[in-house]
Design a protein around this motif. Structure first.
Motif, PDB file in Angstrom:
ATOM      1  N   HIS A 121       1.547   3.023   1.184  1.00  0.00           N
ATOM      2  CA  HIS A 121       2.321   3.885   0.287  1.00  0.00           C
ATOM      3  C   HIS A 121       3.755   3.943   0.799  1.00  0.00           C
ATOM      4  O   HIS A 121       3.997   4.197   1.973  1.00  0.00           O
ATOM      5  CB  HIS A 121       1.770   5.319   0.271  1.00  0.00           C
ATOM      6  N   ASP A 122       4.698   3.738  -0.120  1.00  0.00           N
ATOM      7  CA  ASP A 122       6.112   3.921   0.175  1.00  0.00           C
ATOM      8  C   ASP A 122       6.465   5.323  -0.291  1.00  0.00           C
ATOM      9  O   ASP A 122       6.493   5.598  -1.487  1.00  0.00           O
ATOM     10  CB  ASP A 122       6.935   2.871  -0.559  1.00  0.00           C
ATOM     11  N   ASN A 123       6.704   6.214   0.641  1.00  0.00           N
ATOM     12  CA  ASN A 123       6.990   7.607   0.302  1.00  0.00           C
ATOM     13  C   ASN A 123       8.495   7.847   0.191  1.00  0.00           C
ATOM     14  O   ASN A 123       9.018   8.802   0.730  1.00  0.00           O
ATOM     15  CB  ASN A 123       6.388   8.536   1.362  1.00  0.00           C
ATOM     16  N   SER A 124       9.181   6.955  -0.517  1.00  0.00           N
ATOM     17  CA  SER A 124      10.627   7.101  -0.642  1.00  0.00           C
ATOM     18  C   SER A 124      10.970   8.178  -1.668  1.00  0.00           C
ATOM     19  O   SER A 124      10.106   8.680  -2.375  1.00  0.00           O
ATOM     20  CB  SER A 124      11.258   5.765  -1.046  1.00  0.00           C
ATOM     21  N   GLN A 125      12.255   8.472  -1.762  1.00  0.00           N
ATOM     22  CA  GLN A 125      12.727   9.505  -2.683  1.00  0.00           C
ATOM     23  C   GLN A 125      12.980   8.954  -4.082  1.00  0.00           C
ATOM     24  O   GLN A 125      13.472   9.665  -4.944  1.00  0.00           O
ATOM     25  CB  GLN A 125      14.025  10.124  -2.139  1.00  0.00           C
ATOM     26  N   SER A 126      12.656   7.679  -4.333  1.00  0.00           N
ATOM     27  CA  SER A 126      12.902   7.097  -5.646  1.00  0.00           C
ATOM     28  C   SER A 126      11.957   7.715  -6.680  1.00  0.00           C
ATOM     29  O   SER A 126      11.004   8.396  -6.352  1.00  0.00           O
ATOM     30  CB  SER A 126      12.727   5.575  -5.600  1.00  0.00           C
ATOM     31  N   GLU A 127      12.233   7.414  -7.958  1.00  0.00           N
ATOM     32  CA  GLU A 127      11.461   8.003  -9.045  1.00  0.00           C
ATOM     33  C   GLU A 127       9.984   7.652  -8.964  1.00  0.00           C
ATOM     34  O   GLU A 127       9.131   8.506  -9.093  1.00  0.00           O
ATOM     35  CB  GLU A 127      12.032   7.532 -10.391  1.00  0.00           C
ATOM     36  N   ALA A 128       9.685   6.364  -8.785  1.00  0.00           N
ATOM     37  CA  ALA A 128       8.292   5.919  -8.742  1.00  0.00           C
ATOM     38  C   ALA A 128       8.000   5.315  -7.364  1.00  0.00           C
ATOM     39  O   ALA A 128       8.690   4.408  -6.928  1.00  0.00           O
ATOM     40  CB  ALA A 128       8.035   4.880  -9.826  1.00  0.00           C
ATOM     41  N   THR A 129       7.004   5.838  -6.711  1.00  0.00           N
ATOM     42  CA  THR A 129       6.648   5.307  -5.403  1.00  0.00           C
ATOM     43  C   THR A 129       5.867   4.010  -5.569  1.00  0.00           C
ATOM     44  O   THR A 129       5.255   3.761  -6.598  1.00  0.00           O
ATOM     45  CB  THR A 129       5.799   6.310  -4.596  1.00  0.00           C
ATOM     46  N   VAL A 130       5.917   3.192  -4.534  1.00  0.00           N
ATOM     47  CA  VAL A 130       5.231   1.908  -4.539  1.00  0.00           C
ATOM     48  C   VAL A 130       3.938   2.056  -3.763  1.00  0.00           C
ATOM     49  O   VAL A 130       3.913   2.634  -2.677  1.00  0.00           O
ATOM     50  CB  VAL A 130       6.111   0.812  -3.896  1.00  0.00           C
ATOM     51  N   LYS A 131       2.851   1.518  -4.345  1.00  0.00           N
ATOM     52  CA  LYS A 131       1.553   1.522  -3.668  1.00  0.00           C
ATOM     53  C   LYS A 131       1.049   0.089  -3.622  1.00  0.00           C
ATOM     54  O   LYS A 131       0.942  -0.565  -4.665  1.00  0.00           O
ATOM     55  CB  LYS A 131       0.570   2.419  -4.409  1.00  0.00           C
ATOM     56  N   LEU A 132       0.747  -0.408  -2.417  1.00  0.00           N
ATOM     57  CA  LEU A 132       0.216  -1.750  -2.239  1.00  0.00           C
ATOM     58  C   LEU A 132      -1.223  -1.646  -1.769  1.00  0.00           C
ATOM     59  O   LEU A 132      -1.542  -0.796  -0.940  1.00  0.00           O
ATOM     60  CB  LEU A 132       1.022  -2.514  -1.187  1.00  0.00           C
ATOM     61  N   SER A 133      -2.088  -2.517  -2.258  1.00  0.00           N
ATOM     62  CA  SER A 133      -3.479  -2.526  -1.799  1.00  0.00           C
ATOM     63  C   SER A 133      -3.915  -3.960  -1.517  1.00  0.00           C
ATOM     64  O   SER A 133      -3.536  -4.891  -2.238  1.00  0.00           O
ATOM     65  CB  SER A 133      -4.395  -1.863  -2.831  1.00  0.00           C
ATOM     66  N   THR A 134      -4.697  -4.123  -0.451  1.00  0.00           N
ATOM     67  CA  THR A 134      -5.234  -5.407  -0.045  1.00  0.00           C
ATOM     68  C   THR A 134      -6.452  -5.160   0.836  1.00  0.00           C
ATOM     69  O   THR A 134      -6.750  -4.009   1.160  1.00  0.00           O
ATOM     70  CB  THR A 134      -4.167  -6.262   0.687  1.00  0.00           C
ATOM     71  N   GLU A 135      -7.136  -6.201   1.241  1.00  0.00           N
ATOM     72  CA  GLU A 135      -8.325  -6.032   2.078  1.00  0.00           C
ATOM     73  C   GLU A 135      -8.036  -6.204   3.565  1.00  0.00           C
ATOM     74  O   GLU A 135      -8.821  -5.790   4.395  1.00  0.00           O
ATOM     75  CB  GLU A 135      -9.437  -7.000   1.657  1.00  0.00           C
ATOM     76  N   GLN A 136      -6.914  -6.820   3.916  1.00  0.00           N
ATOM     77  CA  GLN A 136      -6.578  -7.033   5.328  1.00  0.00           C
ATOM     78  C   GLN A 136      -5.071  -7.068   5.455  1.00  0.00           C
ATOM     79  O   GLN A 136      -4.383  -7.657   4.620  1.00  0.00           O
ATOM     80  CB  GLN A 136      -7.199  -8.354   5.808  1.00  0.00           C
ATOM     81  N   LEU A 137      -4.559  -6.428   6.511  1.00  0.00           N
ATOM     82  CA  LEU A 137      -3.119  -6.407   6.747  1.00  0.00           C
ATOM     83  C   LEU A 137      -2.886  -6.359   8.254  1.00  0.00           C
ATOM     84  O   LEU A 137      -3.544  -5.595   8.965  1.00  0.00           O
ATOM     85  CB  LEU A 137      -2.478  -5.182   6.079  1.00  0.00           C
ATOM     86  N   THR A 138      -1.943  -7.171   8.723  1.00  0.00           N
ATOM     87  CA  THR A 138      -1.572  -7.164  10.132  1.00  0.00           C
ATOM     88  C   THR A 138      -0.190  -6.551  10.254  1.00  0.00           C
ATOM     89  O   THR A 138       0.765  -7.035   9.646  1.00  0.00           O
ATOM     90  CB  THR A 138      -1.575  -8.588  10.723  1.00  0.00           C
TER      91      THR A 138
END
Length: 188
Positions: A121-138
């Motif tokens: 989750h990008d908890n920035s102050q912009s109007e719409a936050t960005v949410k990324l989902s995946t099964e593995q992340l390094t």
């Protein structure tokens, strides 16, 4: 006396096959098959752990909160259960938040491997936050970046993008989608 020997011979004849069968078949207790890998002996664990890593200038590099942290010395890693990783943004007040089902941190602390339902989750102050989902992340904390070769879904408001592979550069606030990028965007 002959009668007693006869009885002893009959008893011995009747008991010998079951005793031999039990001796050759071994115990009936289910024992796990050897996995061929290193054993997973935990030398210490911490429940409800909060780990903060600091940069050389004294600022916070990232913070990991986890329900259970287990150190496995034979594997030279620490296993995390339901970890949440907070990475500060440019102004250090609006962190990026990563969640996963499991995580592993090698003893070198060079990376954090997150797996199973990974959400960023990008908890920035912009109007719409960005949410990324995946099964593995390094996550590579020293480089302030993250990488996956898995399928990624990016959501921002009503718009969605899917891709195969992704690099995230936290300091630059940049996402690079690596291949097979497809998106659905709603005009306003």
């Amino acid at each position: 006396m002959l009668n007693q020997r006869w009885r002893l011979a009959v008893v011995a004849t009747l008991l010998t096959p079951p005793l031999l069968w039990l001796g050759w078949s071994g115990p009936t207790v289910n024992t796990p098959a050897p996995s061929g890998g290193a054993e997973e002996n935990v030398d210490f664990f911490i429940e409800q752990a909060r780990i903060t890593r600091w940069q050389e200038d004294g600022s916070e590099a990232h913070q990991i909160n986890t329900e259970l942290m287990q150190h496995l010395p034979e594997l030279s890693l620490t296993r995390l259960h339901n970890p949440e990783v907070n990475v500060p943004g440019q102004d250090e007040t609006t962190p990026y938040r990563l969640r996963a089902d499991t995580g592993e941190v090698p003893d070198s602390h060079e990376q954090v491997e997150l797996a199973g339902g990974v959400l960023l989750h990008d908890n920035s102050q912009s109007e719409a936050t960005v949410k990324l989902s995946t099964e593995q992340l390094t996550l590579y904390p020293a480089e302030e970046r993250a990488h996956t070769a898995q399928i990624v879904r990016v959501e921002r408001g009503d718009d969605t993008t899917e891709a195969l592979g992704m690099d995230v550069y936290f300091e630059e606030q940049r996402i690079e989608l690596l291949s097979d990028v497809k998106g659905v965007y709603h005009a306003q």
